[in-house]
Scaffold this motif. Structure first.
Motif, PDB file in Angstrom:
ATOM      1  N   GLU A  79       0.838  -1.213   0.000  1.00  0.00           N
ATOM      2  CA  GLU A  79       0.000   0.000   0.000  1.00  0.00           C
ATOM      3  C   GLU A  79       0.868   1.257   0.000  1.00  0.00           C
ATOM      4  N   LEU A  80       1.954   1.226   0.789  1.00  0.00           N
ATOM      5  CA  LEU A  80       2.834   2.403   0.848  1.00  0.00           C
ATOM      6  C   LEU A  80       3.553   2.632  -0.481  1.00  0.00           C
ATOM      7  N   LEU A  81       3.909   1.542  -1.153  1.00  0.00           N
ATOM      8  CA  LEU A  81       4.559   1.682  -2.462  1.00  0.00           C
ATOM      9  C   LEU A  81       3.603   2.339  -3.452  1.00  0.00           C
ATOM     10  N   GLN A 108       5.562  -1.137 -10.870  1.00  0.00           N
ATOM     11  CA  GLN A 108       4.443  -2.082 -10.880  1.00  0.00           C
ATOM     12  C   GLN A 108       4.956  -3.527 -10.855  1.00  0.00           C
ATOM     13  N   ARG A 109       5.978  -3.773 -11.677  1.00  0.00           N
ATOM     14  CA  ARG A 109       6.556  -5.119 -11.714  1.00  0.00           C
ATOM     15  C   ARG A 109       7.201  -5.479 -10.359  1.00  0.00           C
ATOM     16  N   GLY A 110       7.789  -4.460  -9.708  1.00  0.00           N
ATOM     17  CA  GLY A 110       8.377  -4.695  -8.380  1.00  0.00           C
ATOM     18  C   GLY A 110       7.300  -5.014  -7.355  1.00  0.00           C
ATOM     19  N   MET A 159      12.828  -1.984  -9.055  1.00  0.00           N
ATOM     20  CA  MET A 159      12.299  -3.341  -9.220  1.00  0.00           C
ATOM     21  C   MET A 159      13.244  -4.452  -8.742  1.00  0.00           C
ATOM     22  N   ILE A 160      14.515  -4.385  -9.144  1.00  0.00           N
ATOM     23  CA  ILE A 160      15.361  -5.569  -8.894  1.00  0.00           C
ATOM     24  C   ILE A 160      15.585  -5.825  -7.392  1.00  0.00           C
ATOM     25  N   PRO A 449       9.032 -13.024 -16.972  1.00  0.00           N
ATOM     26  CA  PRO A 449       8.013 -13.836 -16.295  1.00  0.00           C
ATOM     27  C   PRO A 449       7.318 -13.058 -15.167  1.00  0.00           C
ATOM     28  N   VAL A 450       6.052 -13.363 -14.947  1.00  0.00           N
ATOM     29  CA  VAL A 450       5.319 -12.741 -13.829  1.00  0.00           C
ATOM     30  C   VAL A 450       5.923 -13.234 -12.516  1.00  0.00           C
TER      31      VAL A 450
END
Ligand code: NAD
Length: 510
Positions: A79-81, A108-110, A159-160, A449-450
């Protein structure tokens, strides 16, 4: 040149707080202006020791915290992200240079990895077998390793790291992260948000630094495992050193991702997919499509013509203008490296169809920009083909058959991602079944990949046995323990056994 008189100094996050330490510093640039925007403190051996000590102290309590409680922290973190997404993307844009919509996609991916980590109670359930023998039960559980470390590259600063520590932490480990020294601020800010979400101090520590900081992590006996993402020479070094020091290691390296364009492909679709996959994020993606392998000259000519047309509309500039397609490269050195690959392709006989070497971006004249570049008639002996360019450069190799395309791809030292554009299901199935690459797209240009699958390449794109995140991530961050238990009751007891038995019986027929 500096951006303003007040240069902010970026410290570390140790034991739940931002810690500033005196000692060596390194400039962080705004790549769109070319100015120094911040200075990062480089963690010494002593600072790394502090971080690992904090993680080690937090471990006994954290490993015994119930998975549902760990997961609840991740729910709040997600939620904070989302709430702070704009701020995160601004920090990414200022230091990495990627356009805000691209940074939002990265985030979003992260976040999807945080969502996967929220399933901790489910993924850590283990396996149970009742009555494996008389009054004997057997179960396998997944125990945390202890203190684990992550070392991450510049190209996905949000993300990473999120591929690594949310999963490691919900599995019960404590984490020490060493982000890229090029764009540390979004990574640090995100780590602070996790503490705001309720993470106990010491469970996640962030030490900023460079090579020396990494060496201190690799040499510390208390670190049980290392996840690395970055270039192949460094990945190989990290894997060799970490495993020689008795650590578990997964080290993801560089890439050269080929897109095969078959004669039956929907060319317009292939062109629009290739544009984003080759030039998005200035080609600074390990899954960027940097080589189009065209099967037959007819499709080759058509593709080149259409890409050239599409490239006329490419918009290059600052992260904050959302109409831009991509931004600058990360450093002046990298800008020079990318242009030198274009020079070498030209001198080795390739055809420069569109040339981004001398681009000038109005208002950002000192920025590290290279414009979109298209190179035809590239062959496998050229330096620009053999090595990873990591810039907005699409090279075209012409072949006669799909088989020839597959041999080309299989012979490349990297095997991260690839894709095929075709309408032929049989060809696509043969391709995905046989190609020696870890992630394959069928009419999907960037087959990342998801979060509930796992990410990794083959050949020299990955050192180690397990992919990153998803189910492989759970395996990497846990150690299996199998317990066999008997509570003798109702007179069920066994006498002495000197032979190897399947519990309770040596008789194969019973
Ligand atoms: P890099 O290898 O230069 O740096 C990665 C990390 O290693 C950084 O934290 C850096 O401080 C550290 N490092 C650098 N040199 C080191 C050394 N000699 N000893 C110890 N540590 C060292 O990579 P980069 O330039 O930040 O990132 C770009 C590279 O990462 C590209 O090659 C790209 O393909 C690769 N990458 C791979 C993946 C993947 O999933 N396979 C994902 C993203 C990026």
């Amino acid at each position: 040149m500096v951006e303003s008189k007040k240069i902010m100094s970026v410290g570390h996050l140790i034991d739940g707080n931002i810690q500033n330490r005196s000692g060596p510093k390194l400039d962080v640039f705004n790549p769109a202006s070319g100015y120094v925007s911040k200075q990062i403190q480089l963690a010494t051996k002593e600072t790394v020791d502090e971080a690992i000590t904090s993680a080690e102290a937090a471990f006994p309590e954290w490993r015994n915290t119930s998975p549902i409680k760990r997961a609840r922290i991740m729910f709040r973190f997600k939620e904070l992200l989302e709430k702070n997404a704009d701020k995160i993307c601004q920090l990414v844009g200022e230091e990495h240079g990627k356009i805000s919509h691209d940074a939002m996609g990265e985030l979003q991916r992260g976040i999807e990895n945080v969502e996967y980590a929220c399933s901790a109670p489910e993924i850590l359930k283990g396996e149970h077998s009742k009555n494996v023998g008389p009054a004997i039960d057997c179960w396998s559980e997944l125990q945390p390793l202890g203190v684990v470390a992550g070392i991450t590259p510049f190209n996905f600063p949000a993300m990473i790291p999120l591929w690594m520590y949310p999963l490691a932490i919900v599995c019960g480990n404590c984490f020490v992260l060493k982000p890229s020294e090029r764009d540390p601020s979004s990574t640090l800010y995100i780590a602070k948000l996790l503490h705001e979400a309720g993470l106990p101090k010491g469970v996640l520590n962030v030490v900023n630094g460079n090579k020396e900081t990494v060496v201190s992590i690799l040499n510390d006996k208390r670190v049980q495992a290392v996840s690395f993402v970055g270039s192949t020479p460094v990945a190989e070094y990290i894997y060799t050193t970490a495993t020689a020091n008795g650590k578990r290691c997964q080290a993801l390296g560089g890439a050269k991702n080929h897109a095969v364009v078959m004669p039956d492909a929907d060319i317009d679709n292939a062109v629009s997919q290739l544009m984003g996959a080759a030039f998005g994020s200035s080609g600074e993606r390990c899954m960027a499509l940097s080589v189009a392998v065209v099967v037959g000259d007819e499709v080759g000519d058509k593709l080149i013509h259409k890409i050239q047309e599409a490239m006329k509309n490419l918009k290059v500039g600052k992260y904050s203008e959302s109409s831009n397609d991509f931004g600058p490269l990360i450093t002046k050195e990298h800008q020079n490296k990318v242009t030198s690959y274009i020079d070498s392709a030209e001198s080795q006989g390739a055809t420069i169809v569109e040339d981004g070497r001398n681009i000038i971006v109005k208002g950002c004249e000192g920025g590290f920009f290279v414009g979109g570049t298209l190179i035809d008639n590239v062959t496998s002996d050229m330096l620009s083909y053999k090595e990873e360019i990591f810039g907005p450069v699409l090279q075209v190799v012409r072949v006669k058959t799909m088989q020839e395309a597959m041999v080309l791809i299989d012979n490349h030292e990297y095997g991260n991602g690839t894709c095929i554009f075709t309408r032929d299901g049989e060809a696509a199935r043969y391709f995905s079944d046989n190609i020696k690459v870890g992630m394959v797209g069928i009419n999907i240009p960037v087959p990342v990949p998801v979060a509930y699958h796992s990410f990794g390449g083959w050949k020299r794109s990955l050192f180690g046995d397990l992919f990153a995140y998803g189910p492989d991530g759970v395996k990497f961050y846990t150690r299996r323990k199998t317990i066999t238990q008997r509570w003798p009751s109702n007179g069920v007891r066994e006498g002495k056994q000197f032979s190897m038995t399947s519990y309770g019986s040596t008789d194969l027929k019973n």
